[in-house]
Design an enzyme around this catalytic site. Sequence first.
Site, PDB file in Angstrom:
ATOM      1  CB  SER A 192      20.096  80.206  23.316  1.00  0.00           C
ATOM      2  OG  SER A 192      19.458  78.969  23.108  1.00  0.00           O
TER       3      SER A 192
ATOM      4  CD  GLU B 256      14.785  89.274  26.771  1.00  0.00           C
ATOM      5  OE1 GLU B 256      14.081  88.330  27.149  1.00  0.00           O
ATOM      6  OE2 GLU B 256      15.723  89.148  25.973  1.00  0.00           O
TER       7      GLU B 256
END
Length: 469
Positions: free
Chosen positions: A282, A295
């Site tokens: 992140s 994902e």
Amino acid sequence: MSKSKLWGGRFEAGTSELMDRFNASLPFDINLMEYDIEGSLAHVKMLGRQDILTAAEVEEITAGLKAVKKDLQAELEAGDFDFNEAEDIHSLVEARLTAKIGELGGKLHTGRSRNDQVAVDLRLYLKDQTELIREMILKFMQVLLDLAEEHTETVMPGYTHLQRAQALTFGHHLLAYYFKLKRDYERFGDALKRINVSPLGSGALAGSSFNLDRDFTAQELGFERACENSMDGVSDRDFVLEFLSVASNLMLHLSRLSEEVILWNSKEFSFIELADQYTTGSSIMPQKKNPDLAELVRGKTGRVIGSLNQLMLTIKGLPLAYNKDLQEDKEGLFDSVNTVKIILELYPEMLKTMTVKKETMEKAAATGFLNATELADFLADKGIPFRQAHQIVGEAVLFASKKEKELDQLQQKEWEKILGQYLKVDAGELKEKLSVNAAVNSHATKGGPAFEESRRVIIKEKEFLAQKE
Ligand code: ARG
């Protein structure tokens, strides 16, 4: 400059530049270049055999086509190909051929239309891609089978409603996906039967007045047979729909697996840890390791299903035979093929490199009363009707949870309190029966999670995969 065109005789004015751009398919059907030339080579060979062209003409056109292919390959590789050069791949190849060998190039299109030509190209492309994808699925299945073998005795909770339900093994869970992929492998094989048909010689829609040998071109191109109706030949796109539907199904399977991988990789589950190579960080939260691959697979599933839907909507309401709407069959298909291929390459690597946290799985399987059904089965085995056994076990679970214990932690006295009125209890026997491993291994029905049964299935499937090599 306006693009080179295959028509013009009955036109007084050129098309507008914007119309040209709107009408063009070269930017994407360039993907079909090698198949287009392959189809032309077979067509021209047949024209020679049928004495429609002379041997010398065939030779010259054949050499010209091969040279055009080389040029185009080189330009594409070097990145200096002009995607605005022609309307589509068919006009491009013909224009290049004519530029190379002169007017004779114009004879290539004898007895042929772009309508059957494009259908041939697309089928040749899809045949190759489907075969490739099937091989990739087999490799994926091998990875799942190897992991299942490694984890035949790795117990974990099985879920229904995302609630811990009964203990089983990680291997058993992975085998479930193995079989889903096996069906996808078979489905692509079924789709192949209908892809593998030659429309060449269907002409624009009504065949040809030339004495074409359609069986010869079908064979020459490696198709199983030639189609039996020229209008069907140029208007059929259900082979594309079928492929996209099978691909969507595969994606749905991988999407479900991804959802589980994402859950398992979360702190909350902590059943697995994905390797650094297949996760991302992140930009703001330094502690994070995101399961982006899984994902994206889940996300791209929508994209492939979208292409299936788009083509169904394109085809709905189309009168026979060819309509330009059909040009819309390509981009979604190419995109889906590329999407499926990259995923089939990446996904097995992600699975192979993940760390399986056996202890966490085992601990999760040992807590939450996953063995409640076991106890009920045990009581039923002793002659208590299952319905009543279910009720008794419900009370036992309530009793144990109030004491903050698992069932297999209850002592002789406690068991007597719960079961004493129904049978003679032995806490030792119950503890053994209700252990996670015993619970899993008692589920030895065909296709069940018992270690031995999983081993039987794995051996059988290893043979299946070995046969495919
Ligand atoms: N670019 C067209 C397609 O992709 C090729 C066939 C064109 N046929 C025609 N009659 N305009 O479908």
